[in-house]
Design an enzyme around this catalytic site. Sequence first.
Site, PDB file in Angstrom:
ATOM      1  N   HIS A  76      41.039  25.164 -67.496  1.00 37.21           N
ATOM      2  CA  HIS A  76      40.345  26.070 -66.576  1.00 37.21           C
ATOM      3  C   HIS A  76      40.732  27.522 -66.851  1.00 37.21           C
ATOM      4  CE1 HIS A  76      38.780  22.745 -64.345  1.00 37.21           C
ATOM      5  NE2 HIS A  76      39.926  22.388 -63.797  1.00 37.21           N
ATOM      6  N   HIS A 120      45.460  20.252 -67.967  1.00 37.60           N
ATOM      7  CA  HIS A 120      44.197  20.324 -67.224  1.00 37.60           C
ATOM      8  C   HIS A 120      43.937  21.745 -66.718  1.00 37.60           C
ATOM      9  CE1 HIS A 120      41.002  18.502 -64.684  1.00 37.60           C
ATOM     10  NE2 HIS A 120      41.291  19.513 -63.864  1.00 37.60           N
ATOM     11  N   GLU A 121      44.931  22.320 -66.058  1.00 37.43           N
ATOM     12  CA  GLU A 121      44.762  23.671 -65.513  1.00 37.43           C
ATOM     13  C   GLU A 121      44.662  24.715 -66.618  1.00 37.43           C
ATOM     14  OE1 GLU A 121      44.018  24.372 -62.510  1.00 37.43           O
ATOM     15  OE2 GLU A 121      44.265  22.301 -61.836  1.00 37.43           O
TER      16      GLU A 121
END
Length: 339
Positions: free
Chosen positions: A21, A17-18
């Site tokens: 980003h 997920h990170e």
Amino acid sequence: MSWLWIVPILLLLVFVHELGHFITAKLSGITVREFGFGYPPRLFGVKFRGTLYSVNLLPLGGFTRMAGEDGSEASAMEPGSFASKSKRTRTLVLAAGSLMNILLAPILFTAVFMIGSPTPTGKVQVDTIQAGSPAASAGLQAGDVVTAIQGQPIHTLSDFKDQVQFRPGQPTTFTILRNGQPAKVTLAPRANPGPNEGAVGVSIEEQMVVQQYPVWTAVVLGVKGAAMTFVAIWTGLVDTIRGAIAPSFMGPVGIADVTGQVAEMGGTYLLEFAAFLSINLAIFNLIPFPALDGGRILFVIIEAVRGRRVDPQKEGFVHLVGMVILLTFVVLVSYHDLL
């Protein structure tokens, strides 16, 4: 201790997920000050090309700290800041974490199909017989494969149960295979069986075979499996919001408990469950609630409609309140899980 499998699963899901980003921020020219694995306090870190890559003490999480996330006028003028980028770029960076979780799901499903996925053979087998039951009296034996009941083909556990439950007290013919040879037995299912006894007095299971697929077939099946899982989760969420089904929530404690049960079933089941959690995480994070990625995207949409940004201090306060509400909700659900 099989519930501990939740730790590497969450580490994988949060890292991916990170990473979404992080990659989109870098590609968009945003200065990433820190890419953290776990939550502080920091254990150690390495700085490379202006970004600190850190490993932190609390393992269940991660973060991407970008310049200009506070949205202030000063940061909006700062080169390489998040606030200086267009609404489209900011939306993409905020949504990228969930998109990466969605992309992870077909990869995990593909691995399942390549390793070998337990697949029903279409045969229902008698596992155990209760003493004094109709099955014992009729001569059914453990290992018998039930192919038909009263002439109706049996391929699944549901087929077996459907045929039995509608014939209480009635003589019923079971067509079976015993050591590969066809045979028939007749019994009358009990109308009012005792607790944990069942109408026939048997435990049954579907015969399974481990089916492995070549890589390209596995990819297609993996994408299909992820798509079906996404639709099922999304439909469940919509039905819950509409009130069509009762809401059901599970916190970290409940998820860890289920993870332990799944882990005991085998590695492929654990990979499937990780894919399920990854899609759940993606959808949850895109909900337009303060403190979530979806809540931050909502403020970008409000900015587009108003033609100017919401006061950064007010937006920050809203996200802070949202975080408090979320954490309180997690505590309450976890308490319910413990009960």
